[in-house]
Scaffold this motif. Structure first.
Motif: not given
Ligand code: PLP
Length: 388
Positions: A125-129, A153-161, A163-169, A206-209
Motif C-alpha cells: 500500500y506504499e510505493l516504498a514496499q 482510512a486504515r491501510l491502502g493507497v489513498p485514491l488521490a495518491e 496516480p503517482s503510485v502507478l507512475e512509480g510502479l 479503471r485507473l489501474v487498468r
C-alpha cells in the motif's frame, strides 16, 4: 490435537468422565470442530459463486488454532489463505501449507527476501514496499496485491495518491499487480457506505487498468461483504474469516453456518447462601433469596471478559444460568438456584451448544460489551484447544 477428545462426554449431560480425559488437569478447554469448519467452507463457497475463497486465519485462526485450521481449510479446497503477519505465513509454510498466502498487514520489516522465498504474496500500500520487493526479487517477477483505501482510512493507497503510485510502479517492471483490493468498513451495517466504497474502488480499478496493469484478482469482501454484496458476483475473490468459524457476519443471515468453537469448563465448587449474601470481588452481586451458587473454573485470565459479570450466562445441564458477581481471573460464579440437581463436576458450556441450548459468540459478545470477533480471539493461550 488430542485424539482422546472423542471420549469426552457431550456437554448436554453432567460430566461423568474422569478429568484425565481432558487436555489439562483443569477441566477448562475449547473444542474446535474441524468438521464444522469444513461444512462452513461449503456454505461460503455456495454464496461466493465463482469467486475464489481465501480464508482469513490471522490471530491464531480467530483463536481456533492456526495450523490445524489452515490444514483443514486447505484440505477442504479454499483457494488461498490470508494472514495478518509475516510470522503467521512462515508458520503455515513450515506446516506444509502450499496454497497461496496473502499477508494482509503489509509490515515486512527487513523480511522482503524471506517473504519471497517462502512464497508469500505481499500486500502493498506504499510505493516504498514495492521498491523493497523489487530489490529483493533478484531479477524475478514479484506478484503483489495493491491495496487502495476507499473509506476505511486504515491501510491502502489513498485514491488521490494512486496516480503517482502507478507512475512509480511503472519504473519497477519486476513488480506485477496480481491483485487489486480494498477493505469494506461497514458491509455488516451500512449498505450506502458500502455502495460508495465499491464505486470508488471501481474508479481505482479503471485507473489501474488504464495504466496497463491487468490484475487477475479484484477483491473487497470480508464475510459480511461476501453475503451482502459479493453474492451478486461483484469481484472474483473473497476474503472470509468469521463466517468460516461459524459466526453469521450479521444477525439473521446464514443460518446454515455451524459454530466451530465450544468452550467448556466444570463446576468445581458449590455453596448454599442465605438471602443477602455477597458474591465475588467488590460484592457486585447480593443474593435476593436463599441461593445455590456454583463456582466455574474459568475467568478473565482465560479470555472470558470481565464485563460479562452480572450480565452473561453459561449452560449447565442444558439450562442457561446467570453469571453472578464479577468474573475473576480464574473463576466465575453462576446462580444455579433453579437447578437443584446441579453438582460439582457438572459440565459447563461457556460458549456454544449444550443439548438444545446455545450461547452463540454474538450473545456472549453482547453480554460482554463487545463483538464475536473479540470473544473468539480473546480466548487465552492457557485454554487448551482440542481439535476434533
Ligand atoms: C483486510 C481484511 N480482509 C478480510 C477480513 C475478514 O473479515 P471477516 O472475519 O469479517 O470475514 C479481515 C478481518 O478483519 C481483514 O482485515
Amino acid at each position: 490435537m488430542w485424539s482422546e477428545a472423542r471420549n469426552i462426554p457431550d456437554g448436554s449431560t453432567a460430566s461423568t468422565g474422569p478429568a484425565s480425559r481432558r487436555p489439562g488437569s483443569r477441566p477448562t478447554f475449547a473444542e474446535v470442530d474441524l468438521s464444522a469448519i469444513a461444512h462452513n467452507v461449503g456454505c461460503v463457497r455456495a454464496v461466493a459463486g465463482a469467486a475464489q475463497v481465501y480464508a482469513v486465519v490471522k490471530a491464531d485462526a480467530y483463536g481456533h488454532g492456526l495450523t490445524p485450521v489452515a490444514s483443514c481449510l486447505e484440505a477442504n479446497g479454499v483457494n488461498g489463505i490470508c494472514v495478518a503477519l509475516v510470522e503467521e505465513g512462515f508458520a503455515l509454510r513450515a506446516a506444509q501449507i502450499e496454497i497461496p498466502i496473502l499477508v494482509l498487514n503489509g509490515v515486512y520489516g527487513q523480511d522482503h527476501a524471506e517473504v519471497l522465498r517462502a512464497g508469500l504474496t505481499p500486500i502493498v500500500y506504499e510505493l516504498a514496499q514495492a521498491e523493497a520487493f523489487a530489490r529483493a526479487a533478484g531479477g524475478r517477477t514479484v506478484g503483489i496485491h495493491l491495496k487502495v483505501d476507499t473509506g476505511m482510512a486504515r491501510l491502502g493507497v489513498p485514491l488521490a495518491e494512486l496516480p503517482s503510485v502507478l507512475e512509480g510502479l511503472a519504473l519497477l517492471p519486476q513488480v506485477r499487480i496480481e491483485g487489486l483490493m480494498t477493505h469494506l468498513a461497514s458491509a455488516d451495517s451500512d449498505p450506502e457506505m458500502t455502495r460508495e466504497q465499491l464505486e470508488r474502488f471501481a474508479g481505482a480499478e479503471r485507473l489501474v487498468r488504464a495504466a496497463g496493469h491487468a490484475p487477475r484478482f479484484v477483491h473487497s469482501a470480508n464475510s459480511a461483504g461476501t453475503y451482502t454484496v459479493n453474492s451478486a458476483g461483484t469481484h472474483n475473490l473473497v476474503r472470509v474469516g468469521i463466517a468460516l468459524y461459524g459466526v453469521p457476519p450479521l444477525p439473521g443471515i446464514a443460518p446454515d453456518l455451524r459454530p466451530a468453537m465450544r468452550v467448556r469448563s466444570q463446576i468445581i465448587a458449590l455453596r448454599e447462601l442465605p438471602a443477602g449474601a455477597s458474591v465475588g470481588y467488590n460484592a457486585t452481586f447480593r443474593t435476593a433469596r436463599k441461593s445455590r451458587i456454583a463456582t466455574v473454573a474459568i475467568g478473565y485470565g482465560d479470555g472470558l471478559l470481565r464485563a460479562a459479570g452480572n450480565r452473561g450466562s453459561m449452560l449447565v445441564r442444558g439450562v442457561r444460568c446467570p453469571i453472578v458477581g464479577s468474573v475473576s481471573m480464574d473463576l466465575t460464579s453462576l446462580d444455579v438456584t433453579e437447578m437443584p440437581a446441579a453438582s460439582v463436576g457438572d459440565d459447563v458450556v461457556v460458549l456454544g451448544r449444550q443439548g438444545t441450548a446455545e450461547i452463540p459468540a454474538r450473545e456472549l459478545g453482547e453480554a460482554s460489551g463487545t463483538i464475536p470477533y473479540e470473544v473468539l480471539t480473546n480466548l487465552s493461550a492457557r485454554v487448551p484447544r482440542l481439535h476434533i
